[in-house]
Scaffold this motif. Structure first.
Motif, mmCIF file in Angstrom:
data_model
loop_
_atom_site.group_PDB
_atom_site.id
_atom_site.type_symbol
_atom_site.label_atom_id
_atom_site.label_comp_id
_atom_site.label_asym_id
_atom_site.label_seq_id
_atom_site.Cartn_x
_atom_site.Cartn_y
_atom_site.Cartn_z
ATOM 1 N N PRO A 110 68.917 5.838 -2.109
ATOM 2 C CA PRO A 110 67.631 6.796 -2.323
ATOM 3 C C PRO A 110 67.483 7.849 -1.273
ATOM 4 O O PRO A 110 67.830 7.849 -0.307
ATOM 5 C CB PRO A 110 66.451 5.666 -1.906
ATOM 6 C CG PRO A 110 67.314 4.299 -2.156
ATOM 7 C CD PRO A 110 68.704 4.467 -1.821
ATOM 8 N N SER A 155 61.136 7.199 -0.021
ATOM 9 C CA SER A 155 62.273 7.417 -0.459
ATOM 10 C C SER A 155 62.259 7.399 -1.967
ATOM 11 O O SER A 155 61.356 6.987 -2.491
ATOM 12 C CB SER A 155 63.286 6.249 -0.128
ATOM 13 O OG SER A 155 62.886 5.098 -0.676
ATOM 14 N N LYS A 156 63.024 8.314 -2.548
ATOM 15 C CA LYS A 156 63.172 8.517 -4.200
ATOM 16 C C LYS A 156 64.624 8.067 -4.700
ATOM 17 O O LYS A 156 65.594 8.595 -4.248
ATOM 18 C CB LYS A 156 62.663 9.888 -4.738
ATOM 19 C CG LYS A 156 63.452 10.843 -4.238
ATOM 20 C CD LYS A 156 62.907 12.346 -4.665
ATOM 21 C CE LYS A 156 63.854 13.553 -4.333
ATOM 22 N NZ LYS A 156 63.379 14.825 -4.927
#
Length: 200
Positions: A110, A155-156
């Protein structure tokens, strides 16, 4: 835990290669650094990888209860793996830098922070652009250093297929990092076309 009591294991570059070890110490962190493939995670609150030449074993990732963060000089998910700066030019993919969490894959974790990088007209060689990317990712890290250390980030997950390259994929005919980018990319692609035409 307060930022000033964090104990950090820094994997990869040493003090002469990056300013980040001193930056971590400036905000009160205790920092050890390691280049080898073998290291002990006991007693650390955070692991940071930058310029590290080894793949961290999955059991270490799973057993370590704190974040393991990697600094990668590409705009993920593009150019995971080796020589990202070369492949961004060869494949005409985005150039940039990414700070991300490490998971069981190679540069697949992420994303915490990232930035596109547009190069100046005087940045003509692979070495020039590499040095620029290195400076940009250090600036991005320093800008967010307190959030990174304390885990105050969102986070992505990476989206899209992106791309991946291993060390063996770097063309054997590549003249080196001091070569002019445009000239070298044209030369390598023309050479590849000649090889393909001979085989067909």
């Amino acid at each position: 835990m307060n930022v000033f009591s964090k104990k950090v294991l820094f994997l990869g570059y040493g003090k002469k290669e990056t300013s980040l070890i001193n930056e971590l110490k400036k905000v009160g962190c205790s920092v050890d650094f390691e280049k080898s493939a073998y290291f002990n995670t006991s007693g650390y609150d955070l692991i940071i990888s930058f310029g590290y030449k080894h793949i961290i074993k999955e059991e270490i990732i799973l057993d370590f209860k704190y974040p393991i963060i990697n600094l990668h000089i590409s705009y993920l998910p593009w150019n995971r793996g080796s020589h990202p700066n070369f492949w961004s030019f060869y494949d005409s993919t985005p150039s940039g830098v990414t700070i991300h969490l490490i998971d069981g894959g190679i540069d697949t974790g992420p994303i915490l922070y990232q930035k596109y990088v547009d190069f100046d007209n005087n940045e003509l060689t692979f070495k020039d652009t590499y040095e620029r990317l290195k400076k940009e990712i250090e600036k991005l890290f320093i800008k967010n250093i307190h959030n990174i250390i304390n885990g105050n980030y969102v986070s992505k997950m990476q989206t899209g297929k992106g791309s991946f390259h291993n060390k063996k994929q770097l063309p054997s005919e590549f003249k080196g990092w001091d070569s002019n980018i445009n000239e070298e990319i044209i030369r390598l692609k023309n050479k590849k076309l000649k090889i393909i035409s001979k085989k067909s």
